[in-house]
Design an enzyme around this catalytic site. Sequence first.
Site, mmCIF file in Angstrom:
data_model
loop_
_atom_site.group_PDB
_atom_site.id
_atom_site.type_symbol
_atom_site.label_atom_id
_atom_site.label_comp_id
_atom_site.label_asym_id
_atom_site.label_seq_id
_atom_site.Cartn_x
_atom_site.Cartn_y
_atom_site.Cartn_z
ATOM 1 N N ASN A 72 -10.133 -7.652 -7.610
ATOM 2 C CA ASN A 72 -9.667 -8.363 -8.787
ATOM 3 C C ASN A 72 -8.409 -9.171 -8.459
ATOM 4 O O ASN A 72 -7.915 -9.148 -7.338
ATOM 5 C CB ASN A 72 -9.416 -7.369 -9.934
ATOM 6 C CG ASN A 72 -9.703 -7.979 -11.286
ATOM 7 O OD1 ASN A 72 -9.390 -9.132 -11.549
ATOM 8 N ND2 ASN A 72 -10.300 -7.187 -12.163
ATOM 9 N N THR A 131 0.255 8.745 -2.042
ATOM 10 C CA THR A 131 1.053 9.027 -0.847
ATOM 11 C C THR A 131 0.320 9.902 0.158
ATOM 12 O O THR A 131 0.756 10.024 1.291
ATOM 13 C CB THR A 131 2.370 9.725 -1.236
ATOM 14 O OG1 THR A 131 2.060 10.971 -1.877
ATOM 15 C CG2 THR A 131 3.194 8.861 -2.173
ATOM 16 N N LYS A 132 -0.787 10.530 -0.276
ATOM 17 C CA LYS A 132 -1.554 11.437 0.583
ATOM 18 C C LYS A 132 -3.034 11.105 0.473
ATOM 19 O O LYS A 132 -3.473 10.485 -0.493
ATOM 20 C CB LYS A 132 -1.324 12.886 0.156
ATOM 21 C CG LYS A 132 0.116 13.321 0.336
ATOM 22 C CD LYS A 132 0.316 14.736 -0.112
ATOM 23 C CE LYS A 132 1.777 15.096 0.111
ATOM 24 N NZ LYS A 132 2.165 16.315 -0.531
ATOM 25 N N HIS A 184 9.019 0.944 6.959
ATOM 26 C CA HIS A 184 10.196 0.830 7.818
ATOM 27 C C HIS A 184 10.632 2.220 8.230
ATOM 28 O O HIS A 184 10.423 3.195 7.500
ATOM 29 C CB HIS A 184 11.336 0.111 7.072
ATOM 30 C CG HIS A 184 11.024 -1.325 6.803
ATOM 31 N ND1 HIS A 184 11.302 -2.318 7.705
ATOM 32 C CD2 HIS A 184 10.425 -1.928 5.754
ATOM 33 C CE1 HIS A 184 10.905 -3.481 7.208
ATOM 34 N NE2 HIS A 184 10.355 -3.269 6.025
#
Length: 175
Positions: free
Chosen positions: A70, A148-149, A100
């Site tokens: 989309n 995050t996992k 980073h």
Amino acid sequence: MQAKGVNERLIAQNQRLIQHLNSGQHTQSEVRQLVSEITGQELDESVEIRLPFYSDYGRNLKIGKQVYINSNVMMVDLGGITIEDQVLIGPGAYLVSVNHQLAADKRHDLDLNPVHIGKNAWLGARSVILPGVHVGENAIVGAGAVVTKNVPANTIVAGVPAKIIRTLASNEEDV
């Protein structure tokens, strides 16, 4: 701040192509052709991409068949992003394969960690998939989730950070 081995000329060329892609009206065939030039991979005619579409690099983006992307989706693909067949990506989603380093003296150095979206997964509007995450086959990421996992196959995740809220039965119709 670039990763070693990154071709600056290729980045500049792809940024021009992305600007052209997003600054005019194009048929889906033309969109696929321009994104094919950006990725270096011929996209299947079943792929549909709504504009605007963004990428920081382009060449590390692999898109399967029957994929729907989309509008306002950002692919930070320097570290690699693979999108398998039949994936749906909602508006404003971010797929990020770059981070980073944490140490202050190395903060401008990049860590590259690929993202993988499994077959028939659905990424909701404004979801964020962070570096190194694998979203499993048939999984659903809720709108606004920050993943995050890894997301197991056949599960729904939502929230910040995303957590499993439900397991899907095979061929479940009512979600």
